[in-house]
Every structure is written in structure tokens, then in C-alpha cells.
Scaffold this active site. Structure first.
Site, PDB file in Angstrom:
ATOM      1  N   CYS A 140       0.853  -1.197   0.000  1.00 33.10           N
ATOM      2  CA  CYS A 140       0.000   0.000   0.000  1.00 33.10           C
ATOM      3  C   CYS A 140       0.882   1.238   0.000  1.00 33.10           C
ATOM      4  CB  CYS A 140      -0.931  -0.004   1.215  1.00 33.10           C
ATOM      5  SG  CYS A 140      -2.118   1.366   1.185  1.00 33.10           S
ATOM      6  N   TYR A 319     -28.617   0.774   8.272  1.00 30.51           N
ATOM      7  CA  TYR A 319     -29.609   1.789   7.925  1.00 30.51           C
ATOM      8  C   TYR A 319     -30.919   1.106   7.524  1.00 30.51           C
ATOM      9  CZ  TYR A 319     -25.262   4.394   7.726  1.00 30.51           C
ATOM     10  OH  TYR A 319     -24.029   4.933   8.042  1.00 30.51           O
ATOM     11  N   THR A 321     -31.504  -0.893   5.136  1.00 31.23           N
ATOM     12  CA  THR A 321     -31.764  -0.851   3.698  1.00 31.23           C
ATOM     13  C   THR A 321     -30.900  -1.883   2.992  1.00 31.23           C
ATOM     14  OG1 THR A 321     -30.055   0.820   3.313  1.00 31.23           O
ATOM     15  CG2 THR A 321     -32.291   1.623   3.737  1.00 31.23           C
ATOM     16  N   THR A 330     -30.757  -6.446   8.354  1.00 30.97           N
ATOM     17  CA  THR A 330     -29.566  -6.967   7.668  1.00 30.97           C
ATOM     18  C   THR A 330     -28.631  -7.731   8.600  1.00 30.97           C
ATOM     19  OG1 THR A 330     -28.353  -4.895   8.066  1.00 30.97           O
ATOM     20  CG2 THR A 330     -29.626  -5.046   6.027  1.00 30.97           C
TER      21      THR A 330
END
Length: 424
Positions: A140, A319, A321, A330
Site C-alpha cells: 500500500c 440503515y 436498507t 440486515t
């Protein structure tokens, strides 16, 4: 300093918000956002740092900069970006992307601040040198360059930056444990301490989650042997999940390679055909909650609490969703991602049904997860766009945050277990 979730002495936000907005709009095209003329902002030439050529426009090579700015600045607590400005004179790429999830970003910052900024057992320059070594193992260059700059800023010896061979012996001695933690944490012992259509995919995932929830009510009589068999099956199948062989191997740039010894050492599957696998790490025998948390707090006061908060925040973050659906639980999906990463690193939960992993994680997602967790330098834009094609970028960022924290906890569990065995 960090006080109650914010850096003390933050001035009136109004003029800073104007400056922040201007830099977000114009500076997002560059490697990172900086305040012009900031006293700590030496030029890269002055520091002798070679910054790699920028590969994309904006903070992420995978996410359009316009989406990060729009979604991040609307949903994030703008105060977080302002505090980054005041503290460091810049909003770096990582902060910009993590800003899509401000609750996690706040927790991440507190941990980083304790680790790198506050008084602790190591001098500041050595902390950043260790960070350079860790980032170099995964090629990285962005983080290597970032911590090289911080290393020099806190008075580090520029001679050490010629390579690992120029660092003090105590730091060079960390190379072995660094490479094992980076690629095969299950090898750590106490001796080391001593020395389809996208829309359909969403619907299918929703249906599978609902079906699994119903099946759980009916499968209360599943035996422990059956649960173990499902884990072994998933662990074996993970051997088949790997990035495409046509991905080109990139030679390490010299400014990264100089901090790496034994560059050929990398991730190898925990279970390999024709080889005897190491013993499975049974999570119930050494848990983060009962063992790791308390040990790390003894060794590094307050760090255990901050790490635990970060794990909890990202694991429970939701959230409600999924793509275009709202009001969705979820929990099952987040648990499958977390436990799959631990499975790849040989950690098994006796009370988890690994059949859920195959039901909820499509192959393209497994390929991405394993690549980022095991050899992140091989991750490609194609991998990123190929899974969850109808999901928002912020949802994919959340998945990446889950991935990095599960990966960190897996390495910590192996390392802390080795330390416990050394101490007893």
C-alpha cells in the site's frame, strides 16, 4: 486532543465550513485535501518523499468523486471533517471514504488517535515506522507515503527510510511477526512473542434471508456434528475462491520494497489440498469478549475498550436498507460476511450455521472479500463492480469496513492467544 469525541479547541465552524467546502470541491481531484500554507505541510521534495503517481480521480479509484462528495457531505457530520482539518490541516482519502459512515469514522478516529497521537509505550516515530512496515507488506504505497511523512514530522531519523536494514535491531526483529500477522496469522506461536440481472440478485438475496430466518425456527435440533461439517465444507470451498489468475503481478516500487524482507511470503489457504491443516481455532476457546479484550486492556490501557467499540459499531451499523429496499433487517447478512472472513482464517464458531454463508454470499462477493482480506494489492475495479451491482457505493463501503474489522480481529485473536500462552 480528542475530548469526548472531538478535538478540543475547535473554532467557530462557519468560516471553516466555507474553507472545507471549497477544498472539497476543488481539492478532491488531488491525492488528499490540504489547507494551503498549513505550517505542518512541508513539500514532498523537502521531505525527500517519493509520492506514487495518482491512479484515479478523487479519494477512491472505484467510487466516482461526485458520489463521495454528495453522499458524504450530506450524510456525514460535517463537524468530523472540520475536526480533521483543524487537527491535521487536511482531510485524507481514507477519511473522505469512511465519511460515508460517520458513526464508524468517529470510532475509528478515537482508536487511531490513541494509537498514534497520545502518550504510550512507544515513541511516536517508532509507531509510524511500524505502520510503514505493516503497509509495505500489503504493497500500500499510499499508506507508506502517509506514514513516512508522519515519521519525519515527529522527528524520525531520515536514515531509517533507506530501508528496513537501516532501522534499529528491535524494529527489524518485528519483521517476522509483521509478515505472519499480515498473511498467515494462524502460524503465530508463543515463541514469536518470545523472539444474474442485478435487480434479481437483490430480490434473491432478500428471499434467501427470509427463508433462512424461517428455517432457523425449524432447525433447532441440528446436531453439533452437522454444524461442524458445514464449517469444514465452507472452509474447503474457500480454496476455490481466488482472484483470477490473469491478474498481473505488480513489482513492488523501490520506496515500498525497501521496507519488506522475504517479499515472496504471502497468504496461503488455511486448508490446502494434500497438506495437513493447522488446528481449527475454535472461537469459544479463546474469545475477544472473554479473553482478548481484557488482555489488551492490561497491555495497553483503554485500547481494548476503543477496539471493542469499533468492532461493535461496524458490526451493528445498519440503515435497514438493501439497495432499493428499506425496512430490512440486515443482521444475518452482516454476520455471514464477518464469519466468512474468520472462516477463511481458520476460526470457527460452534453456534453458527455456515450454510448461511453459501446462501447469502454470491461467488463474486466471496472473491472480492477473500482478495481484499488476504491479498488486497490484487483487488481490481472489476471485482468491485461485479458484486452487488445494484447496491449503493455506501453499502459497499460498509461491507469493506466490516471486512477490515473482522480481518483485524482475526489477527488479534491469534496474536493475543499466543501472548496468553507465553504469559501462563
Amino acid at each position: 486532543m480528542w475530548v469526548g469525541g472531538s478535538y478540543g479547541g475547535v473554532p467557530d465552524a462557519n468560516p471553516l465550513e466555507e474553507l472545507l467546502q471549497a477544498c472539497l470541491e476543488e481539492g478532491a481531484q488531488t491525492e488528499q485535501l490540504r489547507i494551503p500554507g498549513y505550517s505542518g505541510d512541508l513539500s514532498d521534495e523537502d521531505r525527500g518523499i517519493k509520492i506514487p503517481r495518482q491512479l484515479g480521480r478523487g479519494p477512491s479509484s472505484f467510487i466516482p468523486v461526485e458520489e463521495i462528495l454528495q453522499e458524504g457531505t450530506e450524510r456525514a457530520q460535517r463537524q468530523l471533517f472540520i475536526e480533521a482539518f483543524v487537527s491535521a490541516g487536511r482531510v485524507d482519502n481514507i477519511t473522505m471514504v469512511m465519511g460515508l459512515h460517520p458513526e464508524y469514522l468517529a470510532s475509528f478516529w478515537k482508536t487511531q488517535y490513541l494509537l498514534l497521537r497520545l502518550d504510550g509505550p512507544l515513541p511516536y516515530h517508532k509507531r509510524h515506522y511500524i505502520a510503514i512496515m505493516a503497509a509495505a507488506r500489503h504493497q500500500c504505497s499510499y499508506l507508506v507515503g502517509f506514514h513516512v511523512a508522519e515519521f519525519l514530522k515527529v522527528g524520525g531519523n531520515p536514515g531509517w527510510l533507506q530501508g528496513l536494514h537501516c532501522a534499529p535491531q528491535k524494529l527489524r526483529n518485528l519483521n517476522e511477526i509483521n509478515k505472519i500477522l499480515a498473511h498467515r496469522p494462524w502460524l503465530i506461536t508463543k515463541e514469536h512473542i518470545e523472539g444474474k440481472d442485478a435487480m434479481q440478485e437483490v430480490e434473491v438475496l432478500m428471499a434467501r434471508m427470509k427463508l433462512l430466518q424461517e428455517c432457523q425456527l425449524e432447525e433447532e435440533g441440528v446436531t453439533q456434528e452437522e454444524m461442524e461439517t458445514r464449517f469444514e465444507l465452507e472452509k474447503t470451498e474457500s480454496l476455490l475462491v481466488a482472484p483470477s489468475v490473469d491478474i498481473a503481478e505488480h513489482a513492488l516500487p523501490p520506496n515500498v520494497l525497501c521496507f519488506v524482507e522475504d517479499p515472496e511470503f504471502g497468504y496461503k489457504d488455511f486448508t490446502r489440498k494434500g497438506e495437513q491443516a493447522p488446528p481449527t481455532f475454535r472461537a469459544q476457546d479463546y474469545t475477544w469478549e472473554d479473553h482478548g479484550y481484557s488482555l489488551i486492556n492490561r497491555l495497553y490501557p483503554d485500547m481494548g475498550q476503543l477496539l471493542d467499540e469499533k468492532f461493535q459499531v461496524v458490526y451493528n451499523l445498519t440503515y435497514n436498507t438493501i439497495a432499493m429496499h428499506s425496512g430490512v433487517d440486515t443482521t444475518m447478512l452482516r454476520r455471514a460476511i464477518w464469519n466468512y472472513i474468520h472462516c477463511v482464517f481458520g476460526i470457527r464458531y460452534d453456534d453458527y450455521d455456515y450454510g448461511e454463508v453459501n446462501q447469502l454470499l454470491e461467488r463474486s462477493l466471496k472473491v472480492y472479500i477473500k482478495t481484499v482480506a488476504c491479498y488486497p494489492e490484487k483487488a481490481t475495479r472489476r471485482m468491485y463492480t461485479h458484486f452487488w451491482r445494484h447496491f449503493k457505493h455506501s453499502e459497499k463501503v460498509h461491507m469493506n469496513l466490516l471486512l477490515l474489522e473482522a480481518r483485524m480481529q482475526a489477527a488479534l485473536l491469534y496474536a493475543l492467544r499466543a501472548i496468553t500462552r507465553y504469559m501462563t
